[in-house]
Enzyme design. Structure first.
Site, PDB file in Angstrom:
ATOM      1  N   PHE A   1      -8.392   5.739  10.313  1.00  0.00           N
ATOM      2  CA  PHE A   1      -9.357   6.340  11.234  1.00  0.00           C
ATOM      3  C   PHE A   1      -9.293   5.597  12.575  1.00  0.00           C
ATOM      4  O   PHE A   1      -9.052   4.389  12.627  1.00  0.00           O
ATOM      5  CB  PHE A   1     -10.774   6.246  10.673  1.00  0.00           C
TER       6      PHE A   1
ATOM      7  N   CYS B   1      -7.927   2.147   7.453  1.00  0.00           N
ATOM      8  CA  CYS B   1      -6.993   2.280   6.330  1.00  0.00           C
ATOM      9  C   CYS B   1      -5.602   1.726   6.635  1.00  0.00           C
ATOM     10  O   CYS B   1      -4.739   1.709   5.757  1.00  0.00           O
ATOM     11  CB  CYS B   1      -6.903   3.740   5.894  1.00  0.00           C
TER      12      CYS B   1
ATOM     13  N   GLU C   1       1.984  13.589   7.595  1.00  0.00           N
ATOM     14  CA  GLU C   1       2.986  12.568   7.247  1.00  0.00           C
ATOM     15  C   GLU C   1       4.315  13.218   6.894  1.00  0.00           C
ATOM     16  O   GLU C   1       5.379  12.722   7.275  1.00  0.00           O
ATOM     17  CB  GLU C   1       2.488  11.703   6.091  1.00  0.00           C
TER      18      GLU C   1
ATOM     19  N   LYS D   1      -1.124   5.977  -4.356  1.00  0.00           N
ATOM     20  CA  LYS D   1      -2.547   6.317  -4.333  1.00  0.00           C
ATOM     21  C   LYS D   1      -2.885   7.381  -5.370  1.00  0.00           C
ATOM     22  O   LYS D   1      -4.058   7.564  -5.710  1.00  0.00           O
ATOM     23  CB  LYS D   1      -2.959   6.799  -2.939  1.00  0.00           C
TER      24      LYS D   1
ATOM     25  N   HIS E   1      -7.483   5.424  -3.066  1.00  0.00           N
ATOM     26  CA  HIS E   1      -7.271   4.893  -1.718  1.00  0.00           C
ATOM     27  C   HIS E   1      -8.135   3.652  -1.530  1.00  0.00           C
ATOM     28  O   HIS E   1      -9.362   3.748  -1.478  1.00  0.00           O
ATOM     29  CB  HIS E   1      -7.627   5.967  -0.695  1.00  0.00           C
TER      30      HIS E   1
ATOM     31  N   HIS F   1       1.735   6.883   2.942  1.00  0.00           N
ATOM     32  CA  HIS F   1       0.273   6.746   3.023  1.00  0.00           C
ATOM     33  C   HIS F   1      -0.341   7.711   2.014  1.00  0.00           C
ATOM     34  O   HIS F   1      -1.249   7.340   1.277  1.00  0.00           O
ATOM     35  CB  HIS F   1      -0.201   7.034   4.445  1.00  0.00           C
TER      36      HIS F   1
END
Length: 411
Positions: A399, A163, A314, A335, A340, A303
């Site tokens: 990830f 991502c 975050e 998002k 996403h 994010h």
């Protein structure tokens, strides 16, 4: 003298619209691109919603025969790159093509085609596998086909850092222009993995929202009722160009890219550290790269995935990096509208960051009605905000514990 890098073109293929004008207008209006899945029968799936692109017609952009050999993630990337290059007004010629690069991010490549070809193998045997199968699905086929399509002969790279891939691609493009390897790089991310295998896989990880009865409100970053992210698809590409090169041809400039930072959590394959330590280092590295202070940041495109762990981590990381200034920064997660886009997320969000700076607008985080107690910052809830944005940041975390942060400023 260090070379400066500017954004001179933007191309967007997103769940909230195709084309920069349409997509950005809908983002600023708080329009959600999330709905019930139509790409396959999700009746037996725990998750029945996604952010699909429903107004994309392949034949608007490709001949039928050509399209049959291009996976959807490749098509999206090529189309967004064409748009970005046209928007920039830059013409690639035999004289300059060696100084033009393509660097894309992609998380998973042609997963729907892998699923399709595997079914063909099981049900009809090995002779039914397409000879185009491998060239259709490997992740670097986006950058490869973009390069072929536009005629660029400089670096041709694909980053597959989950991502964070789109952000890492733009960051590397920034470095290539800054260090003199290229004068122009088309960069961003592309992804199209809304298929049974993709949805089932993320669902098995308990990563996706199951708010199937109300898709438009399912992506709710930083809200106390968030329950997972929404899979999206699409592409966001930007043209990065050396400033004097752009200036000499009278190019329109959206923003200047001034910093890029990255880091590794070295913690877990899918979960961030609770204190967001890896994100802290990525943001600090970006600030160091840009030569700006924490208090210089006006806006962050977060994010902000709408998962419990990411949004909490975050938020904690922003507090650590920015201290007392954290509460003065406008932060939003687009998002909440696009879902996403995995490896493409950083690409469209880099484009949104440049547009935020150009228009002096912070887009909203929709569906934020009661912030989580652990998410206590200014997330621009539900309504676009007109504000002064001199310097802004975009974050992506993937990830494998891979993190990236970009910084742009107003010219």
């Amino acid at each position: 003298m260090e070379r400066r890098v500017v954004v001179t073109g933007i191309g967007l293929v997103t769940p909230v619209g195709i084309g920069t004008e349409t997509a950005w207008k809908n983002i600023c209006a708080g329009v959600s691109g999330i709905d019930t899945i139509t790409r396959f029968d999700a009746g037996d799936y725990a998750v029945k919603i996604a952010a699909e692109i429903t107004d994309y017609n392949t034949e608007d952009f490709f001949e039928k025969k050509e399209a049959r050999h291009l996976d959807l993630f490749v098509q999206y990337g090529v189309v967004a790159s064409r748009m970005a290059l046209k928007d920039s007004g830059f013409a690639i010629t035999p004289d300059n093509c060696g100084r033009v690069g393509v660097i894309t991010g992609c998380g998973m490549g042609g997963l729907p085609n892998i699923e399709k070809q595997h079914n063909a193998l099981l049900n009809r045997g090995p002779r039914k596998i397409s000879p185009f199968f491998i060239p259709m699905v490997i992740p670097n086929m986006a950058s490869g086909n973009i390069s072929i399509d536009i005629g660029s002969k400089g670096p041709n790279l694909t980053l597959t850092t989950a991502c964070a891939a789109g952000t890492h691609a733009v960051g590397e493009a920034f470095n290539y222009v800054k260090n003199g390897t290229c004068d122009v790089v088309i960069s961003g991310g592309t992804e199209a993995v809304i298929c049974g295998l993709g949805v089932a896989g993320f669902s098995a990880m308990k990563a996706l929202s199951t708010r199937n009865d109300d898709p438009k409100t399912a992506s709710r970053p930083f809200d106390k009722d968030r329950d997972g992210f929404i899979m999206g698809e699409g592409a966001g590409m930007i043209v990065l160009e050396e400033y004097e090169h752009a200036k000499a041809r009278g190019a329109k400039i959206y923003a200047e890219v001034i910093g890029f930072g990255l880091s590794s959590d070295a913690y877990h394959i899918a979960a961030p550290p609770e204190d967001g330590e890896g994100a802290v280092r990525a943001m600090n590295n970006a600030l160091l790269s840009a030569g700006v202070r924490p208090e210089d940041i006006d806006y962050i495109n977060a994010h902000g995935t709408s998962t419990s762990l990411n949004d909490r981590g975050e938020s904690r990381a922003v507090h650590q990096v920015f201290g007392d200034h954290a509460n003065k920064i406008a932060i939003s997660s687009t998002k909440s509208m696009t879902g996403h886009l995995l490896g493409a997320a950083g690409g469209i969000e880099a484009a949104f960051l440049a547009l935020s700076i150009t228009d002096q607008i912070a887009p909203p985080t929709i569906n934020l009605h009661e912030p989580s107690p652990e998410c206590d910052l200014d997330y621009v809830p539900n309504k676009v905000r007109k504000m002064e944005i001199k310097v802004a940041m975009s974050n992506s975390f993937g990830f494998g514990g891979t993190n990236g942060s970009l910084i742009m400023k107003r010219m």
